[in-house]
Motif scaffolding. Sequence first.
Motif, PDB file in Angstrom:
ATOM      1  N   ALA A   4       0.843  -1.198   0.000  1.00 22.87           N
ATOM      2  CA  ALA A   4       0.000   0.000   0.000  1.00 22.87           C
ATOM      3  C   ALA A   4       0.872   1.240   0.000  1.00 22.87           C
ATOM      4  O   ALA A   4       1.949   1.272   0.601  1.00 22.87           O
ATOM      5  N   VAL A   5       0.378   2.259  -0.673  1.00 27.62           N
ATOM      6  CA  VAL A   5       1.034   3.558  -0.746  1.00 27.62           C
ATOM      7  C   VAL A   5      -0.061   4.613  -0.794  1.00 27.62           C
ATOM      8  O   VAL A   5      -1.194   4.318  -1.193  1.00 27.62           O
ATOM      9  N   ALA A   6       0.259   5.820  -0.373  1.00 31.62           N
ATOM     10  CA  ALA A   6      -0.740   6.880  -0.358  1.00 31.62           C
ATOM     11  C   ALA A   6      -0.245   8.104  -1.116  1.00 31.62           C
ATOM     12  O   ALA A   6       0.959   8.340  -1.233  1.00 31.62           O
ATOM     13  N   PHE A   7      -1.209   8.854  -1.616  1.00 32.70           N
ATOM     14  CA  PHE A   7      -0.949  10.123  -2.295  1.00 32.70           C
ATOM     15  C   PHE A   7      -1.699  11.212  -1.559  1.00 32.70           C
ATOM     16  O   PHE A   7      -2.811  11.006  -1.090  1.00 32.70           O
ATOM     17  N   TYR A  30      -1.438  -6.539 -12.128  1.00 30.63           N
ATOM     18  CA  TYR A  30      -1.699  -6.598 -10.696  1.00 30.63           C
ATOM     19  C   TYR A  30      -3.165  -6.321 -10.391  1.00 30.63           C
ATOM     20  O   TYR A  30      -3.844  -5.612 -11.128  1.00 30.63           O
ATOM     21  N   LYS A  31      -3.619  -6.858  -9.251  1.00 29.87           N
ATOM     22  CA  LYS A  31      -4.950  -6.533  -8.738  1.00 29.87           C
ATOM     23  C   LYS A  31      -4.809  -5.243  -7.936  1.00 29.87           C
ATOM     24  O   LYS A  31      -4.103  -5.210  -6.924  1.00 29.87           O
ATOM     25  N   ILE A  32      -5.465  -4.211  -8.404  1.00 26.15           N
ATOM     26  CA  ILE A  32      -5.344  -2.875  -7.819  1.00 26.15           C
ATOM     27  C   ILE A  32      -6.618  -2.522  -7.067  1.00 26.15           C
ATOM     28  O   ILE A  32      -7.718  -2.782  -7.555  1.00 26.15           O
ATOM     29  N   ILE A  92      -1.956  -4.356  -4.918  1.00 26.25           N
ATOM     30  CA  ILE A  92      -1.502  -2.984  -4.702  1.00 26.25           C
ATOM     31  C   ILE A  92      -2.702  -2.127  -4.298  1.00 26.25           C
ATOM     32  O   ILE A  92      -3.702  -2.068  -5.007  1.00 26.25           O
ATOM     33  N   MET A  93      -2.566  -1.479  -3.138  1.00 27.68           N
ATOM     34  CA  MET A  93      -3.586  -0.539  -2.676  1.00 27.68           C
ATOM     35  C   MET A  93      -3.020   0.863  -2.804  1.00 27.68           C
ATOM     36  O   MET A  93      -1.916   1.142  -2.324  1.00 27.68           O
TER      37      MET A  93
END
Length: 161
Positions: A4-7, A30-32, A92-93
């Motif tokens: 996971a990553v954030a913006f 990828y499964k997003i 991926i989140m």
Amino acid sequence: MRIAVAFTGPSNSGKTTAIEKIAKKLINKYKIVIVKNDPKDKAKFDIEGKDSYKFYKTGAEVVVTSPTRTTYFSHRKKELEDIINMVNDFEIMIVEGLKTLPLPRIAIFREKIDESYFGFIKAVAIDNNIDKKSIPKNIDILDLNDIDSIIDWIFKNAKEV
């Protein structure tokens, strides 16, 4: 792999556009899952008068399912762990907003930098209009127009969840 990553960044800085470009590049491999914060509670998910709207107005949790999608309407605030457990099937989140969540975070700035974000971020994605001198050395500088370099940063820095 589940990362996971954030913006984060000011309104109209380009967060949604960047996330959209990243998702389009990665979705075939990828499964997003994308989590969007709606701090002003402005988002509309159904049309007044429709059954799901009527069900939601009762205060119940509502799931609408069809052959091509499932939509979940909830009255309960969900923490990151709740969302991870609910969605579950992803690799991926990408989170937009929610700057207090403990995730590696990229701030997006155009024209000027808001230094109040520095305590929450590990990187900035900026265009050529930004003066890089005001960015602390411990914050990575990414080119907002180079989606591949942003994706590389994500794979190197995202949090395993």
